[in-house]
Design an enzyme around this catalytic site. Structure first.
Site, PDB file in Angstrom:
ATOM      1  N   HIS A  70       2.693  -0.278   3.509  1.00 21.69           N
ATOM      2  CA  HIS A  70       3.871   0.015   2.673  1.00 21.69           C
ATOM      3  C   HIS A  70       4.586   1.228   3.235  1.00 21.69           C
ATOM      4  O   HIS A  70       4.283   2.352   2.846  1.00 21.69           O
ATOM      5  CB  HIS A  70       3.439   0.277   1.243  1.00 21.69           C
ATOM      6  CG  HIS A  70       4.573   0.387   0.275  1.00 21.69           C
ATOM      7  ND1 HIS A  70       5.141   1.596  -0.079  1.00 21.69           N
ATOM      8  CD2 HIS A  70       5.243  -0.550  -0.425  1.00 21.69           C
ATOM      9  CE1 HIS A  70       6.101   1.394  -0.973  1.00 21.69           C
ATOM     10  NE2 HIS A  70       6.172   0.101  -1.204  1.00 21.69           N
ATOM     11  N   VAL A  76       4.596   5.138   3.123  1.00 26.93           N
ATOM     12  CA  VAL A  76       4.880   5.864   1.890  1.00 26.93           C
ATOM     13  C   VAL A  76       3.977   5.295   0.800  1.00 26.93           C
ATOM     14  O   VAL A  76       3.649   4.106   0.811  1.00 26.93           O
ATOM     15  CB  VAL A  76       6.378   5.748   1.509  1.00 26.93           C
ATOM     16  CG1 VAL A  76       6.785   4.315   1.270  1.00 26.93           C
ATOM     17  CG2 VAL A  76       6.713   6.616   0.315  1.00 26.93           C
ATOM     18  N   GLY A  79       5.573   3.847  -5.299  1.00 24.59           N
ATOM     19  CA  GLY A  79       5.809   4.542  -6.564  1.00 24.59           C
ATOM     20  C   GLY A  79       5.036   3.931  -7.722  1.00 24.59           C
ATOM     21  O   GLY A  79       4.592   4.637  -8.628  1.00 24.59           O
ATOM     22  N   CYS A  80       4.837   2.612  -7.680  1.00 29.54           N
ATOM     23  CA  CYS A  80       4.116   1.948  -8.767  1.00 29.54           C
ATOM     24  C   CYS A  80       2.660   2.415  -8.846  1.00 29.54           C
ATOM     25  O   CYS A  80       2.066   2.416  -9.920  1.00 29.54           O
ATOM     26  CB  CYS A  80       4.202   0.432  -8.635  1.00 29.54           C
ATOM     27  SG  CYS A  80       3.494  -0.217  -7.111  1.00 29.54           S
ATOM     28  N   ASP A  84       0.904   3.856 -12.041  1.00 28.10           N
ATOM     29  CA  ASP A  84      -0.356   3.297 -12.516  1.00 28.10           C
ATOM     30  C   ASP A  84      -1.391   4.397 -12.749  1.00 28.10           C
ATOM     31  O   ASP A  84      -2.155   4.337 -13.717  1.00 28.10           O
ATOM     32  CB  ASP A  84      -0.898   2.255 -11.538  1.00 28.10           C
ATOM     33  CG  ASP A  84      -1.961   1.388 -12.184  1.00 28.10           C
ATOM     34  OD1 ASP A  84      -1.611   0.579 -13.070  1.00 28.10           O
ATOM     35  OD2 ASP A  84      -3.152   1.541 -11.832  1.00 28.10           O
TER      36      ASP A  84
END
Length: 170
Positions: A70, A76, A79-80, A84
């Site tokens: 990713h 990076v 963001g999820c 989480d």
């Protein structure tokens, strides 16, 4: 009741195996989805609203599983995954309070990303501040959260919601 207010990685793994809060109760995910290495502080009070808090840390290494995929050539942390982690911490807090049931993320009001977690980051600090805990048929925690990368706040989440559910009797 004697409570523990910080947890090592091994203790977090025990939580992931269902050994910390008992069978059928809140569990953290196991690696690779466990998104922090330790909980440095958890309490029934404190935090921005005086109703409870959790603080956790992740030691960032360039070989973490999500960096190569990713995005390829542009690594990076998704963001999820940071979001989480905040849900994981709210569920952990509910289990730590002694509430029964399995945790599930139920939503979030607002999320803002101001920067990114790159392989060059050394440490991520997460925080959740409980706003409300409802204890009825459904146990529900509502909290605001943040993620700091090397001391810079880069994610903010408002109204994280996590519920604890008991299995239906058959």
């Amino acid at each position: 009741m004697d409570r523990q207010y910080s947890f090592t990685y091994e203790e977090l793994l025990a939580c992931g195996r269902g050994e910390l809060f008992g069978p059928g109760n809140a569990q953290l995910p196991l690696p690779p989805m466990l998104m922090f290495d330790r909980i440095t502080s958890v309490g029934e009070d404190g935090g921005a609203y005086g109703k409870g808090h959790v603080r956790a840390e992740l030691d960032v290494r360039p070989d973490l599983w999500f960096f190569p995929c990713h995005f390829q050539g542009d690594p990076v942390m998704p963001g999820c995954l940071g979001l989480d982690a905040l849900w994981q911490m709210v569920g952990f807090h509910l289990g730590w309070l002694g509430a029964e049931g399995r945790g599930r993320a139920l939503g979030v009001g607002e999320v803002k990303f101001a920067d990114q977690v790159l392989p060059s980051v050394k440490k991520v600090v997460y925080g959740v501040d409980l706003k409300r805990v409802f204890r009825s048929k459904l146990v529900l925690g509502v909290a605001d959260g943040f993620l700091e990368a090397d001391g810079k706040r880069i994610y903010e989440a408002k109204d994280l919601r996590v519920g604890l559910f008991k299995p239906e009797a058959t």
